[in-house]
Scaffold this active site. Structure first.
Site, mmCIF file in Angstrom:
data_model
loop_
_atom_site.group_PDB
_atom_site.id
_atom_site.type_symbol
_atom_site.label_atom_id
_atom_site.label_comp_id
_atom_site.label_asym_id
_atom_site.label_seq_id
_atom_site.Cartn_x
_atom_site.Cartn_y
_atom_site.Cartn_z
ATOM 1 N N ASP A 103 0.854 -1.183 0.000
ATOM 2 C CA ASP A 103 0.000 0.000 0.000
ATOM 3 C C ASP A 103 0.890 1.232 0.000
ATOM 4 O OD1 ASP A 103 0.953 0.095 2.567
ATOM 5 O OD2 ASP A 103 -0.978 -0.082 3.543
ATOM 6 N N ASP A 277 -7.645 -7.878 0.910
ATOM 7 C CA ASP A 277 -6.633 -7.965 1.971
ATOM 8 C C ASP A 277 -7.253 -7.517 3.281
ATOM 9 O OD1 ASP A 277 -5.246 -5.171 3.097
ATOM 10 O OD2 ASP A 277 -6.398 -4.908 1.260
ATOM 11 N N CYS A 315 -11.188 -29.748 8.433
ATOM 12 C CA CYS A 315 -10.255 -28.731 7.947
ATOM 13 C C CYS A 315 -8.909 -29.382 7.611
ATOM 14 C CB CYS A 315 -10.075 -27.640 8.992
ATOM 15 S SG CYS A 315 -8.826 -26.398 8.563
ATOM 16 N N CYS A 317 -6.018 -27.662 7.335
ATOM 17 C CA CYS A 317 -4.895 -26.806 7.732
ATOM 18 C C CYS A 317 -3.903 -27.628 8.559
ATOM 19 C CB CYS A 317 -5.388 -25.590 8.502
ATOM 20 S SG CYS A 317 -5.688 -25.873 10.266
ATOM 21 N N CYS A 320 -5.241 -28.642 12.202
ATOM 22 C CA CYS A 320 -6.428 -29.509 12.286
ATOM 23 C C CYS A 320 -6.165 -30.902 11.719
ATOM 24 C CB CYS A 320 -7.602 -28.876 11.545
ATOM 25 S SG CYS A 320 -8.265 -27.387 12.339
ATOM 26 N N HIS A 352 -4.349 -21.636 11.141
ATOM 27 C CA HIS A 352 -5.701 -22.085 10.784
ATOM 28 C C HIS A 352 -6.478 -20.983 10.062
ATOM 29 C CE1 HIS A 352 -9.703 -23.873 11.093
ATOM 30 N NE2 HIS A 352 -10.103 -22.676 11.484
#
Length: 412
Positions: A103, A277, A315, A317, A320, A352
Protein backbone atom coordinates in the site's frame (compact mmCIF):
# COMPACT_ATOMS: atom_id res chain seq x y z
CA UNK A 1 -10.49 18.35 -14.73
CA UNK A 2 -7.21 18.39 -16.64
CA UNK A 3 -7.34 17.01 -20.19
CA UNK A 4 -3.64 16.14 -20.55
CA UNK A 5 -2.43 13.37 -18.28
CA UNK A 6 0.14 10.57 -18.27
CA UNK A 7 -0.89 7.06 -19.23
CA UNK A 8 0.75 3.79 -18.23
CA UNK A 9 2.30 2.30 -21.37
CA UNK A 10 4.12 -0.66 -19.80
CA UNK A 11 2.80 -3.46 -17.64
CA UNK A 12 4.48 -6.24 -15.69
CA UNK A 13 1.37 -8.40 -15.42
CA UNK A 14 -0.98 -10.40 -17.55
CA UNK A 15 -4.59 -10.89 -16.60
CA UNK A 16 -6.72 -13.61 -18.17
CA UNK A 17 -10.30 -14.41 -17.22
CA UNK A 18 -10.57 -18.20 -17.52
CA UNK A 19 -14.16 -18.61 -16.30
CA UNK A 20 -17.14 -16.34 -15.79
CA UNK A 21 -20.15 -17.14 -13.63
CA UNK A 22 -23.18 -17.33 -15.91
CA UNK A 23 -25.40 -15.83 -13.18
CA UNK A 24 -23.38 -13.17 -11.33
CA UNK A 25 -20.33 -11.01 -12.01
CA UNK A 26 -17.99 -13.53 -10.33
CA UNK A 27 -14.98 -14.58 -12.38
CA UNK A 28 -11.94 -16.81 -12.05
CA UNK A 29 -8.76 -15.37 -13.50
CA UNK A 30 -5.05 -15.99 -13.86
CA UNK A 31 -3.04 -12.97 -12.75
CA UNK A 32 0.61 -13.46 -13.68
CA UNK A 33 3.03 -11.20 -11.82
CA UNK A 34 6.85 -11.03 -11.75
CA UNK A 35 7.03 -13.51 -8.85
CA UNK A 36 4.53 -16.01 -10.17
CA UNK A 37 0.90 -16.84 -10.87
CA UNK A 38 -1.92 -15.59 -8.64
CA UNK A 39 -5.17 -17.46 -9.15
CA UNK A 40 -8.10 -15.19 -8.39
CA UNK A 41 -10.27 -14.62 -6.50
CA UNK A 42 -7.51 -14.34 -3.92
CA UNK A 43 -7.18 -13.19 -0.33
CA UNK A 44 -3.87 -11.49 0.48
CA UNK A 45 -2.62 -11.87 4.08
CA UNK A 46 -1.13 -8.70 5.58
CA UNK A 47 2.53 -8.81 6.57
CA UNK A 48 2.68 -5.17 7.64
CA UNK A 49 6.35 -4.90 8.58
CA UNK A 50 7.64 -7.63 6.24
CA UNK A 51 6.36 -10.31 8.59
CA UNK A 52 3.03 -12.05 8.98
CA UNK A 53 2.61 -12.10 12.75
CA UNK A 54 3.22 -15.60 14.06
CA UNK A 55 4.24 -17.27 10.79
CA UNK A 56 7.51 -17.85 8.96
CA UNK A 57 7.74 -17.25 5.20
CA UNK A 58 8.01 -21.01 4.69
CA UNK A 59 4.79 -21.63 6.60
CA UNK A 60 3.00 -18.98 4.56
CA UNK A 61 4.22 -20.62 1.35
CA UNK A 62 3.06 -24.04 2.56
CA UNK A 63 -0.44 -22.60 3.07
CA UNK A 64 -0.52 -21.84 -0.64
CA UNK A 65 -0.21 -18.06 -0.35
CA UNK A 66 0.96 -16.54 -3.64
CA UNK A 67 0.86 -12.86 -2.67
CA UNK A 68 1.01 -10.95 0.61
CA UNK A 69 0.84 -7.28 1.55
CA UNK A 70 3.57 -5.08 3.05
CA UNK A 71 3.13 -1.55 4.39
CA UNK A 72 5.09 1.21 2.66
CA UNK A 73 4.70 3.69 5.50
CA UNK A 74 6.11 1.35 8.14
CA UNK A 75 8.91 -0.05 5.97
CA UNK A 76 9.83 3.50 4.98
CA UNK A 77 10.30 4.37 8.64
CA UNK A 78 12.03 1.12 9.58
CA UNK A 79 14.23 -0.43 8.24
CA UNK A 80 14.17 2.53 5.84
CA UNK A 81 15.03 3.03 2.20
CA UNK A 82 18.80 2.77 2.66
CA UNK A 83 18.54 -0.73 4.12
CA UNK A 84 15.99 -1.81 1.50
CA UNK A 85 18.26 -0.61 -1.30
CA UNK A 86 21.30 -2.29 0.24
CA UNK A 87 19.67 -5.69 0.64
CA UNK A 88 17.85 -5.58 -2.69
CA UNK A 89 14.26 -5.04 -1.62
CA UNK A 90 11.62 -6.58 0.60
CA UNK A 91 11.62 -10.01 -1.05
CA UNK A 92 15.19 -10.56 0.11
CA UNK A 93 14.61 -8.80 3.44
CA UNK A 94 11.88 -11.27 4.43
CA UNK A 95 13.06 -14.30 2.40
CA UNK A 96 9.82 -14.32 0.42
CA UNK A 97 10.01 -15.66 -3.13
CA UNK A 98 6.42 -14.95 -4.11
CA UNK A 99 4.53 -11.76 -4.89
CA UNK A 100 4.19 -8.66 -2.71
CA UNK A 101 1.67 -5.85 -2.87
CA UNK A 102 2.48 -2.63 -1.04
CA UNK A 103 0.00 0.00 0.00
CA UNK A 104 1.09 3.58 -0.47
CA UNK A 105 0.85 4.98 3.04
CA UNK A 106 -2.38 6.83 2.25
CA UNK A 107 -4.42 4.86 4.76
CA UNK A 108 -2.30 6.38 7.53
CA UNK A 109 -4.08 9.66 6.77
CA UNK A 110 -7.11 8.09 8.43
CA UNK A 111 -5.52 5.85 11.04
CA UNK A 112 -2.91 8.42 12.16
CA UNK A 113 -4.82 11.60 11.37
CA UNK A 114 -3.71 13.34 14.57
CA UNK A 115 -0.17 13.05 13.28
CA UNK A 116 -0.89 14.12 9.69
CA UNK A 117 -1.45 17.30 7.71
CA UNK A 118 -2.68 16.94 4.13
CA UNK A 119 -1.86 19.44 1.37
CA UNK A 120 -1.55 19.27 -2.40
CA UNK A 121 2.17 18.60 -1.93
CA UNK A 122 1.56 15.46 0.11
CA UNK A 123 1.12 14.33 3.69
CA UNK A 124 3.23 15.58 6.58
CA UNK A 125 3.49 13.00 9.35
CA UNK A 126 5.02 13.04 12.77
CA UNK A 127 6.84 9.75 13.13
CA UNK A 128 5.14 7.57 15.78
CA UNK A 129 8.61 6.28 16.65
CA UNK A 130 10.40 9.50 17.55
CA UNK A 131 8.13 12.40 16.63
CA UNK A 132 10.33 13.56 13.77
CA UNK A 133 8.58 15.11 10.74
CA UNK A 134 8.09 13.04 7.61
CA UNK A 135 6.75 14.24 4.27
CA UNK A 136 5.07 11.60 2.14
CA UNK A 137 4.46 12.86 -1.39
CA UNK A 138 3.22 10.78 -4.33
CA UNK A 139 6.78 10.78 -5.64
CA UNK A 140 8.27 9.69 -2.31
CA UNK A 141 5.68 6.95 -1.89
CA UNK A 142 6.60 5.53 -5.30
CA UNK A 143 10.33 5.88 -4.59
CA UNK A 144 9.87 3.86 -1.39
CA UNK A 145 7.84 1.23 -3.21
CA UNK A 146 10.49 1.07 -5.94
CA UNK A 147 13.04 0.35 -3.21
CA UNK A 148 10.75 -2.25 -1.64
CA UNK A 149 10.49 -3.93 -5.04
CA UNK A 150 6.88 -5.03 -4.68
CA UNK A 151 5.10 -6.58 -7.64
CA UNK A 152 2.01 -4.40 -7.20
CA UNK A 153 2.46 -0.83 -5.98
CA UNK A 154 -0.41 1.42 -4.98
CA UNK A 155 -0.77 5.07 -5.80
CA UNK A 156 -0.75 7.55 -2.94
CA UNK A 157 -4.36 8.62 -2.54
CA UNK A 158 -6.05 11.23 -0.38
CA UNK A 159 -8.00 9.06 2.03
CA UNK A 160 -10.88 10.41 4.08
CA UNK A 161 -12.89 8.46 6.60
CA UNK A 162 -15.69 6.52 4.92
CA UNK A 163 -18.44 8.38 6.74
CA UNK A 164 -17.10 11.85 5.86
CA UNK A 165 -19.54 14.02 3.90
CA UNK A 166 -19.37 17.40 2.23
CA UNK A 167 -16.74 19.12 0.07
CA UNK A 168 -13.80 17.31 1.68
CA UNK A 169 -14.83 14.06 -0.05
CA UNK A 170 -14.86 15.67 -3.49
CA UNK A 171 -11.56 17.42 -2.78
CA UNK A 172 -9.96 14.11 -1.83
CA UNK A 173 -11.32 12.34 -4.92
CA UNK A 174 -9.97 14.94 -7.35
CA UNK A 175 -6.66 15.13 -5.49
CA UNK A 176 -6.32 11.34 -5.72
CA UNK A 177 -6.64 11.62 -9.51
CA UNK A 178 -3.95 14.32 -9.63
CA UNK A 179 -1.72 12.28 -7.34
CA UNK A 180 -2.14 9.23 -9.58
CA UNK A 181 -0.70 11.26 -12.45
CA UNK A 182 2.32 12.13 -10.31
CA UNK A 183 2.72 8.48 -9.26
CA UNK A 184 2.67 7.31 -12.90
CA UNK A 185 5.41 9.79 -13.76
CA UNK A 186 7.47 8.83 -10.69
CA UNK A 187 7.43 5.05 -11.21
CA UNK A 188 10.93 4.11 -12.41
CA UNK A 189 10.14 0.41 -12.79
CA UNK A 190 6.92 0.05 -14.82
CA UNK A 191 8.41 -3.01 -16.52
CA UNK A 192 8.55 -4.93 -13.23
CA UNK A 193 6.26 -3.06 -10.78
CA UNK A 194 2.56 -2.67 -11.51
CA UNK A 195 0.98 0.59 -10.36
CA UNK A 196 -2.68 0.32 -9.35
CA UNK A 197 -5.03 3.31 -9.19
CA UNK A 198 -7.36 3.68 -6.20
CA UNK A 199 -10.98 4.76 -6.68
CA UNK A 200 -12.14 7.28 -4.08
CA UNK A 201 -15.34 9.28 -3.60
CA UNK A 202 -16.74 8.09 -0.29
CA UNK A 203 -20.36 6.93 -0.43
CA UNK A 204 -21.26 9.46 -3.15
CA UNK A 205 -21.93 7.49 -6.34
CA UNK A 206 -21.56 10.54 -8.56
CA UNK A 207 -18.06 11.11 -7.21
CA UNK A 208 -17.28 7.42 -7.58
CA UNK A 209 -18.44 7.57 -11.21
CA UNK A 210 -16.18 10.52 -11.97
CA UNK A 211 -13.25 8.82 -10.30
CA UNK A 212 -13.81 5.50 -12.12
CA UNK A 213 -13.95 7.27 -15.47
CA UNK A 214 -10.86 9.41 -14.88
CA UNK A 215 -8.75 6.66 -13.29
CA UNK A 216 -9.61 4.24 -16.11
CA UNK A 217 -8.26 6.73 -18.65
CA UNK A 218 -4.80 6.37 -17.07
CA UNK A 219 -4.65 2.71 -18.11
CA UNK A 220 -3.00 1.40 -14.95
CA UNK A 221 -2.46 -2.40 -14.94
CA UNK A 222 -5.05 -2.83 -12.18
CA UNK A 223 -7.51 -0.77 -10.17
CA UNK A 224 -8.48 -0.79 -6.50
CA UNK A 225 -11.64 0.43 -4.81
CA UNK A 226 -10.57 2.27 -1.67
CA UNK A 227 -12.16 4.28 1.10
CA UNK A 228 -14.45 1.49 2.32
CA UNK A 229 -14.57 -0.88 5.31
CA UNK A 230 -14.44 2.14 7.58
CA UNK A 231 -17.69 1.86 9.48
CA UNK A 232 -20.24 2.28 6.71
CA UNK A 233 -23.32 0.07 6.61
CA UNK A 234 -22.83 -3.17 4.68
CA UNK A 235 -25.60 -2.08 2.32
CA UNK A 236 -23.60 1.03 1.45
CA UNK A 237 -20.42 -0.98 1.02
CA UNK A 238 -22.10 -3.35 -1.43
CA UNK A 239 -23.74 -0.51 -3.34
CA UNK A 240 -20.40 1.23 -3.92
CA UNK A 241 -18.56 -1.98 -4.87
CA UNK A 242 -21.30 -3.06 -7.28
CA UNK A 243 -21.44 0.42 -8.80
CA UNK A 244 -17.67 0.59 -9.34
CA UNK A 245 -17.28 -2.89 -10.83
CA UNK A 246 -19.96 -2.00 -13.37
CA UNK A 247 -17.90 0.99 -14.50
CA UNK A 248 -14.34 -0.32 -14.32
CA UNK A 249 -12.60 -2.13 -17.20
CA UNK A 250 -13.32 -5.86 -17.08
CA UNK A 251 -9.93 -6.75 -18.57
CA UNK A 252 -8.05 -5.64 -15.47
CA UNK A 253 -7.85 -7.03 -11.92
CA UNK A 254 -10.12 -5.29 -9.41
CA UNK A 255 -9.03 -5.09 -5.78
CA UNK A 256 -11.23 -4.00 -2.87
CA UNK A 257 -9.01 -2.82 -0.05
CA UNK A 258 -9.35 -3.79 3.61
CA UNK A 259 -11.94 -6.57 3.22
CA UNK A 260 -11.44 -9.81 5.16
CA UNK A 261 -14.66 -11.18 6.62
CA UNK A 262 -15.62 -14.35 4.77
CA UNK A 263 -19.17 -13.26 3.94
CA UNK A 264 -17.95 -9.85 2.74
CA UNK A 265 -15.43 -11.47 0.41
CA UNK A 266 -17.89 -13.94 -1.08
CA UNK A 267 -20.50 -11.27 -1.74
CA UNK A 268 -17.79 -9.06 -3.27
CA UNK A 269 -16.65 -11.91 -5.51
CA UNK A 270 -20.23 -12.15 -6.76
CA UNK A 271 -20.09 -8.40 -7.43
CA UNK A 272 -17.00 -8.81 -9.62
CA UNK A 273 -14.00 -8.38 -7.30
CA UNK A 274 -10.73 -10.32 -7.67
CA UNK A 275 -8.45 -9.36 -4.75
CA UNK A 276 -8.84 -8.69 -1.03
CA UNK A 277 -6.63 -7.96 1.97
CA UNK A 278 -7.20 -7.59 5.70
CA UNK A 279 -5.44 -8.05 9.05
CA UNK A 280 -8.56 -9.73 10.43
CA UNK A 281 -7.54 -13.43 10.30
CA UNK A 282 -4.21 -12.79 12.03
CA UNK A 283 -5.45 -10.18 14.49
CA UNK A 284 -8.46 -12.21 15.62
CA UNK A 285 -6.21 -15.25 16.13
CA UNK A 286 -4.30 -13.32 18.78
CA UNK A 287 -7.55 -13.03 20.75
CA UNK A 288 -8.15 -16.78 20.66
CA UNK A 289 -10.67 -16.70 17.81
CA UNK A 290 -10.86 -19.38 15.15
CA UNK A 291 -12.61 -18.69 11.82
CA UNK A 292 -14.67 -21.69 10.73
CA UNK A 293 -17.38 -22.47 8.20
CA UNK A 294 -19.92 -22.39 11.04
CA UNK A 295 -18.76 -19.05 12.40
CA UNK A 296 -16.07 -17.68 14.67
CA UNK A 297 -15.21 -19.74 17.76
CA UNK A 298 -13.75 -17.99 20.79
CA UNK A 299 -11.59 -20.83 22.08
CA UNK A 300 -10.90 -18.98 25.32
CA UNK A 301 -14.43 -19.87 26.41
CA UNK A 302 -14.57 -22.44 29.19
CA UNK A 303 -16.67 -24.88 27.16
CA UNK A 304 -13.61 -25.71 25.06
CA UNK A 305 -11.41 -26.69 28.03
CA UNK A 306 -12.39 -30.35 27.64
CA UNK A 307 -13.11 -30.37 23.90
CA UNK A 308 -10.61 -32.77 22.37
CA UNK A 309 -11.69 -32.40 18.77
CA UNK A 310 -9.84 -30.37 16.10
CA UNK A 311 -10.43 -26.65 15.79
CA UNK A 312 -12.64 -27.43 12.76
CA UNK A 313 -13.72 -30.90 11.76
CA UNK A 314 -12.62 -31.71 8.22
CA UNK A 315 -10.25 -28.73 7.95
CA UNK A 316 -7.02 -29.51 6.10
CA UNK A 317 -4.89 -26.81 7.73
CA UNK A 318 -1.66 -27.90 9.49
CA UNK A 319 -3.11 -27.76 13.00
CA UNK A 320 -6.43 -29.51 12.29
CA UNK A 321 -4.93 -32.30 10.19
CA UNK A 322 -4.26 -35.41 12.36
CA UNK A 323 -0.66 -36.29 13.12
CA UNK A 324 -1.11 -39.58 11.31
CA UNK A 325 -1.84 -37.59 8.14
CA UNK A 326 1.15 -35.29 8.49
CA UNK A 327 -0.46 -32.50 10.53
CA UNK A 328 -0.14 -31.38 14.13
CA UNK A 329 -3.42 -32.82 15.42
CA UNK A 330 -4.02 -29.86 17.72
CA UNK A 331 -7.18 -29.93 19.87
CA UNK A 332 -9.53 -27.14 20.88
CA UNK A 333 -8.60 -27.99 24.46
CA UNK A 334 -4.94 -27.18 23.87
CA UNK A 335 -5.74 -23.89 22.13
CA UNK A 336 -8.02 -22.99 25.04
CA UNK A 337 -5.16 -23.68 27.43
CA UNK A 338 -2.65 -21.62 25.42
CA UNK A 339 -4.73 -18.80 23.96
CA UNK A 340 -4.56 -16.32 26.81
CA UNK A 341 -0.97 -16.88 27.91
CA UNK A 342 1.28 -18.45 25.27
CA UNK A 343 2.23 -17.05 21.86
CA UNK A 344 2.17 -20.57 20.43
CA UNK A 345 -1.62 -20.54 20.72
CA UNK A 346 -1.87 -17.42 18.57
CA UNK A 347 0.66 -18.92 16.17
CA UNK A 348 -1.42 -22.06 15.65
CA UNK A 349 -4.68 -20.16 15.25
CA UNK A 350 -3.03 -17.87 12.71
CA UNK A 351 -2.09 -20.93 10.66
CA UNK A 352 -5.70 -22.08 10.78
CA UNK A 353 -7.29 -18.70 10.06
CA UNK A 354 -5.04 -17.80 7.13
CA UNK A 355 -5.60 -21.28 5.67
CA UNK A 356 -9.36 -20.79 6.03
CA UNK A 357 -9.31 -17.49 4.12
CA UNK A 358 -7.06 -18.78 1.34
CA UNK A 359 -9.01 -22.01 1.01
CA UNK A 360 -12.37 -20.22 0.87
CA UNK A 361 -11.17 -18.26 -2.14
CA UNK A 362 -9.74 -21.42 -3.75
CA UNK A 363 -13.10 -23.14 -3.34
CA UNK A 364 -14.94 -20.10 -4.72
CA UNK A 365 -12.64 -20.15 -7.75
CA UNK A 366 -13.34 -23.81 -8.43
CA UNK A 367 -17.08 -23.21 -8.09
CA UNK A 368 -16.85 -20.42 -10.67
CA UNK A 369 -14.90 -22.67 -13.03
CA UNK A 370 -17.59 -25.37 -12.67
CA UNK A 371 -20.24 -22.64 -13.10
CA UNK A 372 -21.70 -23.60 -9.73
CA UNK A 373 -20.91 -20.39 -7.87
CA UNK A 374 -24.50 -19.49 -6.87
CA UNK A 375 -24.92 -22.91 -5.22
CA UNK A 376 -21.55 -22.49 -3.50
CA UNK A 377 -22.63 -19.13 -2.04
CA UNK A 378 -25.96 -20.56 -0.87
CA UNK A 379 -24.22 -23.52 0.79
CA UNK A 380 -21.81 -21.14 2.50
CA UNK A 381 -24.56 -19.03 4.08
CA UNK A 382 -26.64 -22.12 4.92
CA UNK A 383 -23.70 -23.65 6.83
CA UNK A 384 -22.65 -20.38 8.46
CA UNK A 385 -26.13 -19.78 9.88
CA UNK A 386 -26.99 -23.36 10.80
CA UNK A 387 -29.56 -23.72 8.05
CA UNK A 388 -31.76 -20.95 9.46
CA UNK A 389 -32.53 -18.60 6.58
CA UNK A 390 -34.05 -16.12 9.01
CA UNK A 391 -30.49 -15.45 10.18
CA UNK A 392 -29.17 -14.64 6.73
CA UNK A 393 -28.06 -10.98 6.82
CA UNK A 394 -30.43 -8.78 4.84
CA UNK A 395 -27.54 -6.79 3.34
CA UNK A 396 -26.09 -9.97 1.81
CA UNK A 397 -29.48 -11.19 0.54
CA UNK A 398 -30.17 -7.83 -1.10
CA UNK A 399 -26.68 -7.44 -2.59
CA UNK A 400 -26.66 -10.92 -4.07
CA UNK A 401 -30.09 -10.37 -5.62
CA UNK A 402 -28.61 -7.52 -7.66
CA UNK A 403 -26.48 -10.14 -9.42
CA UNK A 404 -29.25 -12.73 -9.72
CA UNK A 405 -28.36 -14.91 -6.73
CA UNK A 406 -31.34 -15.39 -4.41
CA UNK A 407 -30.30 -16.86 -1.05
CA UNK A 408 -33.94 -17.40 -0.06
CA UNK A 409 -35.31 -19.10 -3.15
CA UNK A 410 -35.17 -22.60 -1.67
CA UNK A 411 -32.65 -24.10 -4.11
CA UNK A 412 -29.07 -24.98 -3.24
Amino acid sequence: MQTVFPQVTKSALTYEVIAQCSTSKARASNLTLPHGLVETPMFMPVATQASLKGLTPEQLEELGCKICLNNTYHLGLKPGREVLDAIGGAHKLQSWSRNILTDSGGFQMVSLLKLATITEEGVRFLSPHDGSPMLLTPEHSIELQNSIGSDIIMQLDDVVHTLTTGPRVEEAMHRSIRWLDRCITANKNPDRQNLFAIIQGGLDLDLRRTCCIEMSKRNTPGIAVGGLSGGEAKEQFCEVVNFCTDLLPRNKPIYVMGVGYAEDMLVSVALGVDLFDCVYPTRTARFGNAITAKGVLNLRNKCFATDYGPVEQGCTCPICTPKGNGGMGITRSLIHHLAAKETSGAHMLTLHNVHYQLNLMREARQAIIRDEFPSFVKDFFFTLHGGDKKKFPKWAVDALRTVNIDLLDGSR
